[in-house]
Design an enzyme around this catalytic site. Sequence first.
Site, short mmCIF file in Angstrom:
data_model
loop_
_atom_site.label_atom_id
_atom_site.label_comp_id
_atom_site.label_asym_id
_atom_site.label_seq_id
_atom_site.Cartn_x
_atom_site.Cartn_y
_atom_site.Cartn_z
N ASN A 106 0.85 -1.19 0.00
CA ASN A 106 0.00 0.00 0.00
C ASN A 106 0.89 1.24 0.00
OD1 ASN A 106 -2.44 1.52 0.30
ND2 ASN A 106 -1.98 1.76 2.48
N HIS A 108 0.92 5.20 1.48
CA HIS A 108 0.23 6.04 2.46
C HIS A 108 0.89 7.41 2.48
CE1 HIS A 108 -2.10 7.02 6.00
NE2 HIS A 108 -0.99 7.52 6.53
N SER A 135 4.93 6.86 2.33
CA SER A 135 5.54 5.56 2.64
C SER A 135 4.86 4.47 1.82
CB SER A 135 5.33 5.20 4.12
OG SER A 135 5.69 6.25 4.98
N ASP A 144 -2.38 0.76 8.31
CA ASP A 144 -1.18 1.59 8.08
C ASP A 144 -0.02 1.25 9.03
OD1 ASP A 144 -2.64 2.96 6.14
OD2 ASP A 144 -3.34 4.46 7.55
C1 GRF Z 1 -2.72 8.85 -2.38
O1 GRF Z 1 -2.40 10.01 -1.66
C2 GRF Z 1 -2.30 7.63 -1.61
O2 GRF Z 1 -1.16 7.84 -0.83
C3 GRF Z 1 -3.49 7.37 -0.74
O3 GRF Z 1 -4.60 7.69 -1.54
C4 GRF Z 1 -4.22 8.65 -2.52
C5 GRF Z 1 -4.60 8.06 -3.83
O4 GRF Z 1 -4.41 8.95 -4.89
N1 GRF Z 1 -3.51 6.00 -0.27
P1 GRF Z 1 -4.51 8.46 -6.38
O5 GRF Z 1 -5.89 7.84 -6.56
O6 GRF Z 1 -3.42 7.47 -6.65
O7 GRF Z 1 -4.35 9.70 -7.22
#
Ligand code: GRF
Length: 210
Positions: A106, A108, A135, A144
Amino acid sequence: MKKFPIVILISGRGSNLKAIIDAKDPLIEIKAVISNKSQAGGLLYAKQNNIKTEVLNHKNFKTRLEFDQALQICIDKYQPELIVLAGFMRILSAEFVNHYQKRIINIHPSLLPTFKGLHTHKRVLEAKIKQHGASVHFLTEELDAGPVIIQAQVPVFSDDNEDTLAARVLNEEHRIYPQAIHWFAEGRLKLRGQQVFLDNQIIEVPNETF
Ligand code: GRF
């Protein structure tokens, strides 16, 4: 040479998905992009790039477990070696996470372990912290909290607002996510216990980042 098969899960805009597609990593094949929302912007970009897409609306399932089971069946059709969550806004059950142990990652938008959860940019600004970032981590049952693979730091400026800060962090996300996937596909990344290794070297991530 057989490419490393991955499946990407999204819920929205899909800018990380786009970064992964645009990286054109010769080692990987994106077998499918799966979204729990039919309106997710990223689906269109996947289609334009001839990547198979699927929509599995969580609202059509009575329980989280039923949704997760259907999602698992959908993913397993593509036999991925890695599942990449890219803005997938559903909490996944322990059963699901354990099924894909060590093969689900994932991204984050914070320097984990600080600022888990939602609205990280707003919370960082409120806390008046000078360093922020993103991260990539392995997924574990606890939200997370999985072992971190790679982080990128960005400065927080005094005139930042949520949008300017989010944009700076997102730029880094788009750099580190394809990098982490590439390491994985090369077979250089290993998870032993709670420790991540790159080429058998422990990846050190500070416990406190400010
Ligand atoms: C990103 O900020 C990611 O870190 C978080 O959700 C957002 C997704 O953005 N988990 P995108 O859909 O990839 O533009």
